[in-house]
Design an enzyme around this catalytic site. Structure first.
Site, PDB file in Angstrom:
ATOM      1  N   THR A 172       0.875  -1.180   0.000  1.00  0.00           N
ATOM      2  CA  THR A 172       0.000   0.000   0.000  1.00  0.00           C
ATOM      3  C   THR A 172       0.903   1.218   0.000  1.00  0.00           C
ATOM      4  O   THR A 172       2.131   1.089   0.112  1.00  0.00           O
ATOM      5  CB  THR A 172      -0.892   0.051   1.270  1.00  0.00           C
ATOM      6  OG1 THR A 172      -0.066   0.417   2.392  1.00  0.00           O
ATOM      7  CG2 THR A 172      -1.567  -1.284   1.547  1.00  0.00           C
ATOM      8  N   ASP A 173       0.314   2.413  -0.124  1.00  0.00           N
ATOM      9  CA  ASP A 173       1.131   3.632  -0.088  1.00  0.00           C
ATOM     10  C   ASP A 173       1.858   3.762   1.245  1.00  0.00           C
ATOM     11  O   ASP A 173       3.000   4.196   1.300  1.00  0.00           O
ATOM     12  CB  ASP A 173       0.255   4.869  -0.319  1.00  0.00           C
ATOM     13  CG  ASP A 173      -0.240   4.913  -1.765  1.00  0.00           C
ATOM     14  OD1 ASP A 173       0.374   4.234  -2.622  1.00  0.00           O
ATOM     15  OD2 ASP A 173      -1.249   5.587  -2.022  1.00  0.00           O
ATOM     16  N   CYS A 174       1.191   3.373   2.339  1.00  0.00           N
ATOM     17  CA  CYS A 174       1.814   3.514   3.661  1.00  0.00           C
ATOM     18  C   CYS A 174       2.590   2.278   4.099  1.00  0.00           C
ATOM     19  O   CYS A 174       3.442   2.349   4.977  1.00  0.00           O
ATOM     20  CB  CYS A 174       0.772   3.929   4.695  1.00  0.00           C
ATOM     21  SG  CYS A 174      -0.759   3.006   4.589  1.00  0.00           S
ATOM     22  N   TYR A 175       2.275   1.115   3.509  1.00  0.00           N
ATOM     23  CA  TYR A 175       3.013  -0.124   3.809  1.00  0.00           C
ATOM     24  C   TYR A 175       3.468  -0.732   2.478  1.00  0.00           C
ATOM     25  O   TYR A 175       2.872  -1.692   1.979  1.00  0.00           O
ATOM     26  CB  TYR A 175       2.126  -1.114   4.574  1.00  0.00           C
ATOM     27  CG  TYR A 175       1.818  -0.658   5.982  1.00  0.00           C
ATOM     28  CD1 TYR A 175       2.645  -1.014   7.040  1.00  0.00           C
ATOM     29  CD2 TYR A 175       0.702   0.151   6.248  1.00  0.00           C
ATOM     30  CE1 TYR A 175       2.375  -0.585   8.330  1.00  0.00           C
ATOM     31  CE2 TYR A 175       0.442   0.593   7.527  1.00  0.00           C
ATOM     32  CZ  TYR A 175       1.280   0.227   8.566  1.00  0.00           C
ATOM     33  OH  TYR A 175       1.005   0.657   9.832  1.00  0.00           O
TER      34      TYR A 175
END
Lengths: 399, 134
Positions: free
Chosen positions: A138-141
């Site tokens: 994901t964008d954050c992970y």
């Protein structure tokens, strides 16, 4: 004339508490006046050590760099799949988890050499574990894969949380069919070839406090060699089963959900198990102190093996098909003698639960208390009583 | 000399008089310690064969060629003490009482002399404390 937990704790602090094991009190009560013993003895310690399949551990690995999110992906510990439904680097691995490529029972009976219970044992023993994570990113992970070796000491938290442990009483398993069967109660030879039980009997925690007058939410216990707590009543809790005259359930009944810090635990008291033809499990060592608050409690703790009864169940038919039929009852004195009379036949007995280890645990807990290292807790909440209307349900199917 | 063996016969050999043929051909004496046919119709025979070393060896070779699986028994099974939790799941399964429990301290013991290496205890042990040594 009763005692309070606070009074007992004061005695523990001053090194004056009188502690005996449940096995010792069963012997003492045969010779001495119960009233006198209730006044003298402050605590009775219990112990049990057997396979408890509804066990597992929550783990937090710490964040990778860049970050990865297990949730929605896949995670394996030494090839054993763990739960991928929590956030970021949390997981839960259960005792019965089995590697995807394990042949299981395709060649019956399968040997189930390694599973979740063994991962937990390896963690406690300080061995290295292969951690593999596949994530979607994901964008954050953003990270999509991890493959590394971890040890228990490298983790943030490792919390043993077992939703159903410490069954109050348990079936004696037999096989009336004409072929050997492979069960979670061990190998059962045909035509009443053997009878297997799984309880420490007179040392077993919940048999010695049959109405859970002293054991409840927050009770501090011996768990796997460390200290743990009773976290809730266990799943399949069933307080309204038939009881014998002394108040003790003559079948399953109460269970406990337990929680504790895996990092405190010892490999002697947390062991993986392979049950041929059934699957993997975790053998858990548990000890619970019972404060002797009054004479009734002492009387219960002193009930000997000969007065504790377990139902005999046919695991070739009645157990798998939930017929509810039992073949009678036998007491733990008979079971522990190595032979029990069932359907007029003398049947050799075996136990899945180690009485020797149960004894060791009750003794260890006794030493912790007399040494001043272990204080008793007041219950935060008591669990449902037999007349509470609390029900044990079967699955609703076919709708 | 005498040697003990566990002989597993496949289904195809169960109803043939193999043993008596061999015994006659190689002038062996035998003592059946245990015999059973599993539900899958595989035959298992635990027996002690007596005769000259050469004849016993040849008989064993012939049996293997016919498709029988043979384990020689000379304390084939070992108990790994550190792995045993003294639970007693193995005890009622042992056909010759080679596994027993101490009445006082409840520890489980293994008598290798009595063992006929049937292997049931290996399947029964949850912590793999009983192992074949060969």
């Amino acid at each position: 004339m009763g005692k309070t937990i606070a009074e007992i704790n004061k005695k523990i602090k001053e090194g004056r508490a009188v502690v005996v094991t449940a096995e010792e009190i069963a012997g003492l009560a045969k010779k001495q006046d119960v009233k006198k013993l209730a006044a003298e003895i402050d605590i009775v310690t219990t112990g049990t050590f057997g396979p408890m399949c509804s066990s597992g551990v929550f783990l937090n690995f710490g964040h990778s760099n860049p970050r990865i999110k297990i949730g929605g992906g896949k995670i394996y510990l030494n090839g054993v799949p763990a739960y991928a439904g929590l956030a970021a680097v949390d997981t839960y691995i259960g005792a019965a988890a089995t590697p995807e490529n394990d042949p299981r029972n395709s060649e019956h009976p399968g040997s189930f050499k390694y599973g979740g219970g063994h991962v937990i044992e390896d963690l406690v023993a300080g061995r290295e574990i292969m951690l593999e994570i596949n994530a979607y990113g994901t964008d954050c992970y953003p990270k999509r894969g991890v493959s590394t070796r971890i040890r228990l000491k490298d983790l943030n938290e490792a919390i043993l949380f077992n939703p159903r442990n410490c069954y109050q009483n348990y079936n004696v398993a037999v096989n009336l069919s004409k072929k050997t069967i492979y069960t979670y109660m061990g190998i059962l030879k045909p035509e009443l070839g053997n009878a297997n039980y799984c309880s420490a009997g007179q040392l077993s925690p919940l048999l010695k406090d049959p109405y859970l007058r002293t054991i409840g939410l927050g009770t501090k216990i011996f768990l796997g060699g460390g200290t743990g707590y009773v976290a809730w009543w266990g799943t399949q809790f069933n307080p309204s089963v038939k009881r014998t005259k002394n108040g003790v359930p003559a079948a399953g009944a109460a269970t406990l959900a337990l929680i504790g810090d895996l990092k405190q635990m010892k490999p002697e008291y947390i062991k993986g198990a392979s049950l041929t033809g059934y699957g993997t499990s975790l053998i858990v060592g548990i000890g619970i102190p019972i404060p002797v608050l009054n004479e009734d409690i002492l009387r219960w703790t002193a009930i000997p093996d000969e007065e504790l009864y377990a139902p005999v169940v046919d695991y070739s038919n009645d157990y798998p098909n939930c017929t509810g039929k039992t073949l009678g009852e036998v007491n733990y004195g008979q079971l522990k003698s190595g032979k029990a009379e069932i359907l007029k036949k003398e049947v050799p007995t075996g136990s899945l639960s180690s009485y020797k280890k149960a004894r060791e645990i009750a003794d260890t807990l006794k030493k912790w208390i007399t040494g001043g290292d272990f204080q008793l807790t007041e219950n935060v909440m008591n669990f449902p009583e037999p007349d509470s209307g609390y029900k044990f349900r079967a699955m609703k199917e076919g709708r | 000399m005498e040697r003990k063996f566990v002989i597993h016969f496949p289904k195809t050999l169960v109803d043939k008089p193999i043993m008596s043929d061999l015994v006659k051909r190689y002038s062996l004496d035998f003592n059946i310690l245990k015999a059973y046919v599993t539900p899958e119709e595989e035959g298992t025979l635990v027996l002690a064969l007596q005769g000259t070393e050469e004849n016993v060896d040849t008989a064993v070779k012939d049996l293997k060629e016919m498709g029988a699986r043979i384990q020689s028994i000379s304390s084939d099974i070992r108990m790994v003490r550190e792995l045993c939790t003294d639970c007693t799941a193995c005890i009622p399964l042992c056909p010759v009482d080679a596994l027993y429990r101490d009445k006082e301290d409840f520890s489980v013991h293994f008598d290798a002399e009595k063992c006929i290496a049937c292997g049931l205890c290996i399947k029964a042990c949850p912590t793999k404390a009983l192992v074949f040594t060969i």
